[in-house]
Write an enzyme that holds these catalytic residues in place. Structure first.
Site: not given
Ligand code: AMP
Length: 280
Positions: A27-28, A31, A33-34, A156, A188
């Protein structure tokens, strides 16, 4: 090479005949983590698609859809700075909701998925319906060989694996470890809502999970963990949930459960902090 697409049909035609694709839905407000998921995909694929889409159908009426941080320019810069020699990185940032939901925002129901009504499902009615729907739409569009999801959102991850099984999709789901800050707080996008003092409060969750893991490892006793959880919840009412479960399906853990996971959600002001810790 980095390319940005706003239209689903243009993305689809660019991916045609390219061969195997790795995919990271987000969802953009990217950070580290992504980025760890994206780097893993780049490592294994010549072509990686990163979607950046704040999906309206997975937000409840009183949730933060409107205020969710949208930082596309900054996200593009972060992706540009990634090493991806000889690799293609496609950003899919849909122009509007019609690119994802051309015939309206109807969602598929996640109610027959094993854990969809527990934990996050109970706290956020409808959330997993929207999540499952958007992931399925994106998979149909991109048909990735591998799709990368964070274990931070463990429930998820399990539900997406179930989606793949249910619809016999060919995509393999890869679960990636949680990236944390120096103090152990999971990164997050929603951490940006927190003040320094609230960040400090949020640390109670990862610290509690570590403490419970120690309790378990001391005597390998589930009962000890369950008693500790009870005491912690009585002492501090800000746990939206705190539980030890079977990591395979989030059902109640038993002494014979092979893979245990601790799950927690902790309320800090308006923000719910989510974390988990695998024990065995
Ligand atoms: P989001 O943008 O929050 O929807 O997250 C997109 C993907 O990144 C999901 O698969 C998340 O589980 C994953 N993710 C988010 N935060 C982290 C983190 N701290 N470490 C690893 N993966 C993460």
């Amino acid at each position: 090479m980095l390319q940005i697409y706003n239209r689903a049909n243009e993305l689809r035609s660019s991916l045609k005949n390219l061969g195997a694709v790795g995919f990271v839905p987000t969802m953009g407000n990217l950070h580290a983590g992504h980025l760890s998921l994206i780097k893993e995909s780049l490592k294994h694929h010549k072509n990686t698609v990163v979607s950046i889409y704040v999906n309206p159908t997975q937000f409840g009426e009183n949730e933060d859809f409107k205020t969710y941080p949208r930082t596309l320019d900054k996200d593009v810069s972060s992706l540009e700075s990634l090493e991806h020699q000889n690799k293609k990185l496609f950003i899919f940032a849909p122009f509007d909701d019609k690119e994802i939901y051309p015939s309206g925002k109807s969602v598929i129901s996640a109610c027959d998925y094993t854990s969809s009504s527990l934990f996050e499902g109970k706290l956020r009615p409808g959330h997993f319906d929207g999540m499952i729907t958007v992931v399925k739409r994106l998979f149909e569009m991109i048909n990735p060989q591998h799709a990368y999801f964070g274990k931070k959102d463990y429930q998820q991850l399990l539900l997406v694996k179930e989606l793949v099984k249910k619809f016999e999709l060919s995509t393999k789901i890869i679960g990636m470890p949680t990236t944390r800050d120096a103090n152990g707080l999971p990164l997050s996008s929603r951490n940006s809502y927190l003040s320094a003092q609230e960040i400090h409060q949020a640390l109670i969750l990862p610290q509690t999970l570590q403490q419970l893991k120690k309790v378990y490892l001391k005597n390998k006793s589930l009962e000890d963990v369950q008693k500790s959880i009870q005491k912690i919840k009585e002492r501090d009412g800000k746990f939206n949930y705190l539980a030890v479960t079977d990591a395979c399906d989030l059902s109640r853990a038993h002494e014979s459960t092979k893979k245990l996971i601790l799950l927690g959600n902790y309320q800090v002001a308006e923000t719910r902090i989510i974390d988990n810790l695998e024990i065995l």
